[in-house]
Each structure stands twice: as structure tokens, then as C-alpha cells.
Design an enzyme around this catalytic site. Structure first.
Site, PDB file in Angstrom:
ATOM      1  N   CYS A 173      40.999  35.728  34.357  1.00  0.00           N
ATOM      2  CA  CYS A 173      41.256  34.448  35.015  1.00  0.00           C
ATOM      3  C   CYS A 173      40.838  34.477  36.481  1.00  0.00           C
ATOM      4  O   CYS A 173      41.526  35.073  37.321  1.00  0.00           O
ATOM      5  CB  CYS A 173      42.751  34.113  34.885  1.00  0.00           C
ATOM      6  SG  CYS A 173      43.191  32.584  35.708  1.00  0.00           S
TER       7      CYS A 173
ATOM      8  N   CYS B 228      43.358  32.713  38.838  1.00  0.00           N
ATOM      9  CA  CYS B 228      44.597  33.477  39.071  1.00  0.00           C
ATOM     10  C   CYS B 228      44.329  34.680  39.972  1.00  0.00           C
ATOM     11  O   CYS B 228      45.114  34.983  40.866  1.00  0.00           O
ATOM     12  CB  CYS B 228      45.187  33.997  37.769  1.00  0.00           C
ATOM     13  SG  CYS B 228      45.090  32.872  36.384  1.00  0.00           S
ATOM     14  N   ASP B 229      43.242  35.412  39.735  1.00  0.00           N
ATOM     15  CA  ASP B 229      43.070  36.725  40.359  1.00  0.00           C
ATOM     16  C   ASP B 229      41.935  36.788  41.376  1.00  0.00           C
ATOM     17  O   ASP B 229      41.771  37.817  42.047  1.00  0.00           O
ATOM     18  CB  ASP B 229      42.794  37.782  39.269  1.00  0.00           C
ATOM     19  CG  ASP B 229      43.946  37.884  38.286  1.00  0.00           C
ATOM     20  OD1 ASP B 229      45.089  37.579  38.678  1.00  0.00           O
ATOM     21  OD2 ASP B 229      43.703  38.264  37.121  1.00  0.00           O
TER      22      ASP B 229
END
Ligand code: NAP
Length: 309
Positions: free
Chosen positions: A129, A132-133
Site C-alpha cells: 500500500c 499507507c507506507d
């Protein structure tokens, strides 16, 4: 044990749309979601193909769908479903409680396919992701693997954060939208490794690079992060004791999302179909909820629904 008219498994676009339609038809609705509200779309950096919303982040779209469903009276619980039992009523057992329902909409979507490389589950530096990261890799060199829209969008998103992004794809042409490929080609910090596969993850305590292979050569690409975007697999194992799956693991259901079991409906990406998009997931949600409402009305013709307007 709590009973609801319609229980929906999965709070992605299909499940949330089903909740909106079922509540507007006056049915009691419980949504069960084990991880992210909004499903896959919640981690999409930018959605540009949802009619009427030319550009919106996946997270904001997920929030809006959730707000709309809950404002209409749908209830959502963050619980993982462990078992589904058919019967009258149907029973759904989660890691926290058990519920009964008169109709069930299965909208559990898909999960990430992985490359199957040794240590990909344990070596720090591997992600599914970008939204997200991605921030962990600000100013660093990263790679994205895949040739679909997820890979293209991830590479685009990371190009705004990372020093250099290499898009690795096993073929020479992309499955994703040409407009995204054109945009990527104009980014000075994006390079393409086409007809190329990842042979090995390099690094001892964390990812430091990738061993790549393309026709006639093998070489090492130093990177701190690898974002895998090589497609999805249907999350249908839970319902497989009750319903047959096709060869690729998808649930068979007609356009109205009815399955071969009365009162069980399949909606969204886990249903066998030719186009898996946000729009088709929402379309399934509305079809499944409408069919579920008709099913309930046929069961109890003397108790008409009270529509929520
Ligand atoms: P996808 O379209 O299925 O693409 C998966 C990619 O991974 C393909 O390029 C495939 O290569 C590659 N791949 C698969 N297995 C591989 C392996 N073992 N090793 C190396 N490469 C491998 O998946 P997706 O990009 O996740 O998209 C899923 C669906 O969601 C699509 O319909 C997409 O359009 C949609 N989507 C929409 C949006 C949006 O903004 N509306 C955003 C993201 C995704 P090949 O091409 O060679 O098969």
C-alpha cells in the site's frame, strides 16, 4: 443473539452501497468489516473514474460512503467473520459475537496477490500500500512491481515522495490505463524496467535491493522499498463450504447477485464478472440489496417495508 433483516459481509464500495439501498428500503442492516472501511479503494491515492466526482482520494470516497450508509441507519461493526451457517435464519459467527439474519450479502472483495518470493513476508521494506507506507520512503529509492492501474497509481503517488521510482513489469505493455502511463513517462524521477521480473530480494535486516532479470541480463537495483501491486485474489474461502466457486475462486451469481442458495447474495469484486471497477462494485451493491429486499418481502408479504426517505 441479535437478529437483522440483512447482514452484509464487507464494507467496501459494494457492501456500503448495499447498506444504503437496504436502509432506504426500510430494512435493518448490519455491516461486518474485518479491516479497512472502504476496502481496496481506501488505499487508492486518487480516484478519477467515478462518475460525478472527477477527482477524489479513495479514503475520502470511503468516508463519504460510510457516512451516507450510517446516516441512513446502517450499523457497522469491525469484526472478522469466522463462520457462516445457512438456515432459517442464517447465522454469522465473528471473533466477537454471533448474529442471525434473514438475508446475507457477501461482499468480501479481494485481497493482495503476492509475488511468492522468499522472505517477502518477513523482510522490512515490502509493502502492498503506497498510500499507507509511502511516507516511510520519502527521499529514498523505491520500486513498484505490476502493470495494472494499482501499480501505475502507486508509482505516480510515490514519485511525489521518493527520490527515484522504478516501475517493474513482466511484460512490455501495460494492463492499466494509457493516460496513467503517459503521465508517468513525464515524471523525471520515474524509470521503467519492462519485460523484467524480480528474482530475489536483497538485504539481511531490511530490503536493500532487488535482483532483476530481463531477456539476456540479470542485474541488481538498489532500493529501500518495494511496493507489490500484482493484482488481487477473491476472498471467498469463508463462503466456499456453502457455495461453488469458479476456477479462479469467484462466486457465481446472476446480474441480480442471487446465488444458488436462497437468501444469499454475492456482490462486488468477489463475484464472477468481466469488469471489476468501483462503479461495477457499487452497481452490484444496489442490485444485491434490491434482490435481498424482494426476497424478504416474498418471505413475509404481510409486513411491508417502511422506506427511509
Ligand atoms: P490487475 O489489473 O489485475 O493488474 C495486475 C498486474 O500485476 C498485471 O500487470 C499483471 O501482469 C501483474 N502480475 C500478476 N501476477 C504477477 C506476477 N506473479 N509477477 C509479476 N507481475 C504479475 O490488478 P490491479 O492493478 O490491482 O487492479 C485491479 C482492478 O482494480 C482493475 O480492474 C483496475 O482497473 C482496478 N483499479 C481501479 C482504480 C481506479 O482508480 N478506479 C485503481 C486501481 C485499480 P500482466 O499484465 O502481465 O498480467
Amino acid at each position: 443473539m441479535e437478529h437483522v433483516d440483512i447482514l452484509i459481509i464487507g464494507a467496501g464500495p459494494a457492501g456500503l452501497t448495499a447498506a444504503i439501498y437496504a436502509r432506504r428500503a426500510g430494512k435493518s442492516v448490519l455491516l461486518l468489516e474485518k479491516s479497512a472501511i472502504g476496502g481496496q479503494i481506501a488505499s487508492s491515492p486518487q480516484v478519477q473514474n467515478f462518475p460525478g466526482l472527477p477527482s477524489i482520494s479513495g479514503a475520502e470516497l470511503a468516508d463519504r460512503l460510510f457516512d451516507q450508509a450510517t446516516a441512513l441507519g446502517a450499523r457497522l461493526e469491525l469484526e472478522e467473520v469466522l463462520e457462516i451457517r445457512d438456515g432459517d435464519p442464517k447465522t454469522v459467527v465473528t471473533d466477537y459475537a454471533s448474529y442471525t439474519c434473514s438475508a446475507l450479502i457477501f461482499a468480501a472483495g479481494m485481497t493482495h496477490r503476492s509475488l511468492g518470493l522468499p522472505r517477502e513476508d518477513t523482510l522490512p521494506g515490502i509493502s502492498f500500500c503506497a498510500v499507507c507506507d509511502g511516507a516511510f520512503y520519502a527521499g529514498k529509492d523505491t520500486a513498484v512491481c505490476g502493470g495494472g492501474n494499482t501499480a501505475l497509481q502507486d508509482a505516480l503517488y510515490l514519485s511525489g515522495l521518493c527520490r527515484q521510482v522504478t516501475l517493474i513489469h513482466r511484460r512490455g505493455t501495460f494492463r492499466g490505463d494509457p493516460i496513467l502511463v503517459d503521465t508517468l513517462r513525464q515524471r523525471p524521477n520515474v524509470s521503467f524496467a519492462l519485460d523484467t521480473v524480480i528474482e530475489e530480494l536483497l538485504g539481511t535486516d531490511a530490503l536493500t535491493g532487488l535482483r532483476l532479470r530481463s531477456p539476456g541480463k540479470t542485474w541488481d537495483l538498489p532500493v529501500s522499498g518495494l511496493f507489490q501491486a500484482v493484482g488481487q485474489l477473491p476472498q471467498t474461502a469463508l463462503i466456499s463450504p456453502l457455495l461453488p466457486l469458479d476456477g479462479a475462486g469467484f462466486l457465481s451469481a446472476g446480474e441480480d447477485c442471487r446465488t444458488s442458495r436462497p437468501g444469499i447474495f454475492a456482490a462486488g469484486d468477489c463475484r464472477a464478472k468481466s469488469l471489476r471497477q468501483l462503479t461495477t462494485a457499487c452497481a452490484d451493491g444496489s442490485s444485491a440489496a434490491t434482490a435481498a429486499v424482494r426476497y424478504l418481502e416474498a418471505l413475509s408479504p404481510d409486513t411491508p417495508s417502511v422506506p427511509v426517505l
